[in-house]
Design an enzyme around this catalytic site. Structure first.
Site, short mmCIF file in Angstrom:
data_model
loop_
_atom_site.label_atom_id
_atom_site.label_comp_id
_atom_site.label_asym_id
_atom_site.label_seq_id
_atom_site.Cartn_x
_atom_site.Cartn_y
_atom_site.Cartn_z
N ASP A 1 13.13 -5.21 -7.85
CA ASP A 1 12.15 -6.27 -7.63
C ASP A 1 12.57 -6.96 -6.34
O ASP A 1 13.56 -7.69 -6.31
CB ASP A 1 12.16 -7.24 -8.81
CG ASP A 1 11.18 -8.39 -8.64
OD1 ASP A 1 10.64 -8.58 -7.52
OD2 ASP A 1 10.95 -9.13 -9.62
N VAL A 2 11.81 -6.74 -5.27
CA VAL A 2 12.25 -7.22 -3.95
C VAL A 2 12.27 -8.74 -3.86
O VAL A 2 12.90 -9.30 -2.95
CB VAL A 2 11.40 -6.64 -2.81
CG1 VAL A 2 11.56 -5.14 -2.72
CG2 VAL A 2 9.93 -7.04 -2.94
N ASN B 1 7.35 -1.92 2.17
CA ASN B 1 5.97 -1.68 1.75
C ASN B 1 5.58 -2.44 0.49
O ASN B 1 4.40 -2.63 0.23
CB ASN B 1 5.77 -0.17 1.52
CG ASN B 1 4.45 0.14 0.86
OD1 ASN B 1 3.40 0.03 1.47
ND2 ASN B 1 4.49 0.51 -0.42
N TYR C 1 -2.40 -13.91 0.44
CA TYR C 1 -2.16 -12.60 1.03
C TYR C 1 -2.18 -12.67 2.55
O TYR C 1 -1.27 -12.16 3.23
CB TYR C 1 -3.23 -11.62 0.53
CG TYR C 1 -3.00 -10.19 0.99
CD1 TYR C 1 -2.05 -9.39 0.36
CD2 TYR C 1 -3.73 -9.65 2.04
CE1 TYR C 1 -1.84 -8.08 0.77
CE2 TYR C 1 -3.53 -8.34 2.45
CZ TYR C 1 -2.59 -7.56 1.82
OH TYR C 1 -2.37 -6.27 2.23
N LYS D 1 1.06 -11.95 5.12
CA LYS D 1 1.06 -10.88 6.10
C LYS D 1 1.17 -11.42 7.53
O LYS D 1 1.82 -10.80 8.38
CB LYS D 1 -0.19 -10.01 5.94
CG LYS D 1 -0.24 -9.28 4.60
CD LYS D 1 0.97 -8.38 4.39
CE LYS D 1 0.84 -7.53 3.14
NZ LYS D 1 1.97 -6.58 2.95
#
Length: 255
Positions: A69-70, A96, A160, A164
């Site tokens: 789990d990053v 990713n 989101y 990003k």
């Protein structure tokens, strides 16, 4: 000079791919293996990594699956340690792992917003941090950002888009810190709309209407079109590129 195609080879290299259990990440893992790299596959759903690992092995390379789990820095450290224990090196990191939401800003809860930032932005930082500590000069980090870090969305995607755009800024800063001192190049890819688990949740007629309004190519992207960009930025073919964001978006960001 060697044959130019040799510059795209990753023979003898080890690549770590987060979010590798399905979709774009699984494609990146296969592509890196086809280019010659052994691949460390990281995902929360480790049970779903077996098919991807098999595809890597069918390409003639070795695969290691690691539950990760990053959003947890300690699990990112464990991922880097596992790669070193198994292969003795890390040459490429493809950041990713990511999630998306479409929630109107006045209704989005703090927990919903934080979860997207924790995985998409913070998680990329923890993974890059952990891998950079063991990477040698000549290594490469490829952050998978999004065209929505560059242009507006048709949907309410504040978390989101913010994550990003932040990842693109993080890419520039890490390139500044690591490219000269450590010899680690850091770049980002900003994909447009590709067939994936994330885009599958969008009503097709709405998505295609938006694409036709914004993309000169007038279609979804194909997996191999993104794979090629990942291999390029991971390989010596891009050795004079760092701190850049490559838009693979059918022309959306330039429209």
């Amino acid at each position: 000079m060697s044959n130019v195609l040799d510059l795209f080879r990753l023979d003898g290299k080890v690549a770590v791919v987060t979010g590798a259990s399905s979709g774009l990440g699984a494609g990146f893992a296969r592509a890196l293996a086809q280019a010659g790299a052994d691949v460390v596959l990281a995902a929360r759903r480790v049970d779903r990594l077996s098919d991807v690992a098999q595809a890597v092995r069918e390409a003639g390379r070795k695969a290691l699956a690691v539950a990760t789990d990053v959003s947890d820095p300690e699990q990112c450290e464990a991922l880097a340690r596992a790669a070193i224990a198994e292969f003795g090196r890390v040459d490429v990191l493809v950041n990713n792992a990511g999630i998306g939401t479409a929630v109107p800003a006045v209704r989005e809860t703090p927990d919903e917003f934080r979860r997207v930032i924790d995985i998409n932005l913070n998680g990329a930082y923890w993974a890059a941090q952990s891998c950079a500590r063991v990477m040698k000069p000549g290594s490469s980090v490829v952050n998978i950002a999004s065209v929505l870090g560059l242009i507006k969305s048709y949907a309410p995607q504040a978390a989101y888009a913010a994550s990003k755009a932040g990842l693109i800024g993080l890419t520039r800063d890490l390139a500044q810190q690591w490219s000269g001192r450590r010899g680690i190049r850091v770049n980002a890819i900003a994909p447009g709309y590709f067939a994936s688990e994330m885009t599958a949740e969008i009503p097709e007629n709405q998505l295609m209407t938006f694409i036709r309004q914004t993309s000169p190519l007038d279609r979804l992207g194909l997996q191999h079109e993104l794979d090629a960009a990942v291999v390029f930025l991971a390989s010596p073919a891009s050795s004079y590129i760092t701190g850049s964001t490559l838009a693979v978006d059918g022309g959306m960001s330039g429209h």
